[in-house]
Enzyme design. Structure first.
Site, PDB file in Angstrom:
ATOM      1  N   GLU A 145       0.737  -0.788  -0.241  1.00 57.31           N
ATOM      2  CA  GLU A 145      -0.060  -0.190   0.372  1.00 57.31           C
ATOM      3  C   GLU A 145       1.034   1.411  -0.366  1.00 57.31           C
ATOM      4  OE1 GLU A 145      -4.068  -2.196   2.263  1.00 57.31           O
ATOM      5  OE2 GLU A 145      -2.893  -0.457   3.418  1.00 57.31           O
ATOM      6  N   HIS A 178     -10.026   1.243   0.173  1.00 56.01           N
ATOM      7  CA  HIS A 178     -10.738  -0.230   1.009  1.00 56.01           C
ATOM      8  C   HIS A 178     -12.076  -0.231   1.135  1.00 56.01           C
ATOM      9  CE1 HIS A 178      -6.632   0.486   3.121  1.00 56.01           C
ATOM     10  NE2 HIS A 178      -6.894   0.033   3.741  1.00 56.01           N
TER      11      HIS A 178
END
Length: 287
Positions: A145, A178
């Site tokens: 990420e 997310h």
């Protein structure tokens, strides 16, 4: 509108589109494997490890394609990605100290409950590295990420806007990414409204963390700075304020005071501990 202005808008649009493409590709890479197994199943985790590893390898080529000559005149591609030796030691230590300070309250709870003793046990670390869920949460997720959403996206965004705007704009894509957990929650049996509320909460705190992480990246000019902060945050998790009531009254007072003290110290130390001078950073920030 002059040709230069038009070119600037076009280049900016391409950079933003590249960031959106990276976001979609990263999330899509998690779902290329058709399976009815949960996200915590070893088979699912291994496949996703492979997918995000491929994304990590391909993302820099997209940056290389869309980064401008003007940006490269300030530093080579490796510097823009946060890969450099100068200032790397403070980049590994200072952000960790800063982030631990923010978590002073939760760390106090761990100390009072005796959880800290586990960290001195070699078997704790050995068993943790054998647990794929732990490895995903503590290592692979932060690594992939931060590489895609910070090291590869921020240099592209800074071509369009100033560093501080990029710090707050880029993490919105990180937060939106997310939302894919919503489908997994519904798959696990949660109702749509419940899954939406959970995902919205995740969007808010991941966007806030993303802004902090991007700030570390831009100020230090190092990929490792947001990486260590992300690993630490994933280890600690979101503070469980409800657990405070389980401690004796005097300990509750200490915990609450340390929550407030930690936040205050973090605000006070944020700029000094991320001063670009400490990290020999001349890329994105004028010192």
């Amino acid at each position: 509108m002059s040709l230069n202005d038009w070119f600037g808008i076009s280049q900016c649009s391409l950079s933003v589109c590249a960031c959106i493409f990276l976001t979609i590709s990263y999330v899509a890479s998690l779902y290329v494997w058709r399976s009815s197994l949960s996200r915590d199943h070893p088979s699912t985790i291994k496949r996703r490890f492979f997918s995000v590893s491929v994304m990590m390898l391909l993302a820099p080529f997209l940056v290389q394609y869309f980064i401008t000559e003007e940006s490269l005149s300030k530093g080579d591609l490796y510097e823009h990605l946060g890969l450099r030796w100068s200032g790397i030691i403070p980049a590994m230590i200072s952000p960790l100290i800063l982030t631990a300070t923010l978590f002073l309250g939760p760390l106090t709870m761990q100390f009072l409950s005796g959880i800290w003793k586990l960290y001195a046990e070699p078997m704790y670390w050995l068993s943790s590295w054998q647990d794929l869920v732990w490895v995903r949460n503590h290592f692979m997720a932060p690594l992939s990420e931060e590489w895609v959403f910070r090291a590869c996206m921020i240099p592209l965004l800074i071509q369009c806007v100033d560093p501080m705007t990029a710090v707050f704009a880029g993490p919105l894509l990180f937060g939106i990414a997310h939302f894919h957990h919503m489908f997994e929650q519904m798959k696990a049996g949660f109702e749509f409204k419940t899954a939406l509320m959970i995902s919205t909460f995740q969007f808010m705190y991941t966007s806030l963390f993303g802004a902090y992480s991007a700030y570390l990246f831009v100020r230090t000019g190092h990929f490792v700075a947001p990486l260590v902060a992300h690993m630490f945050c994933n280890h600690m998790g979101f503070p469980n304020f409800a657990e405070i009531s389980e401690f004796p009254p005097l300990q509750r007072v200490l915990i609450v005071c340390n929550f407030l003290l930690g936040f205050g110290l973090w605000c006070f130390m944020l700029n000094p501990l991320t001063s670009p001078d400490i990290y020999d950073n001349r890329l994105h920030w004028e010192t």
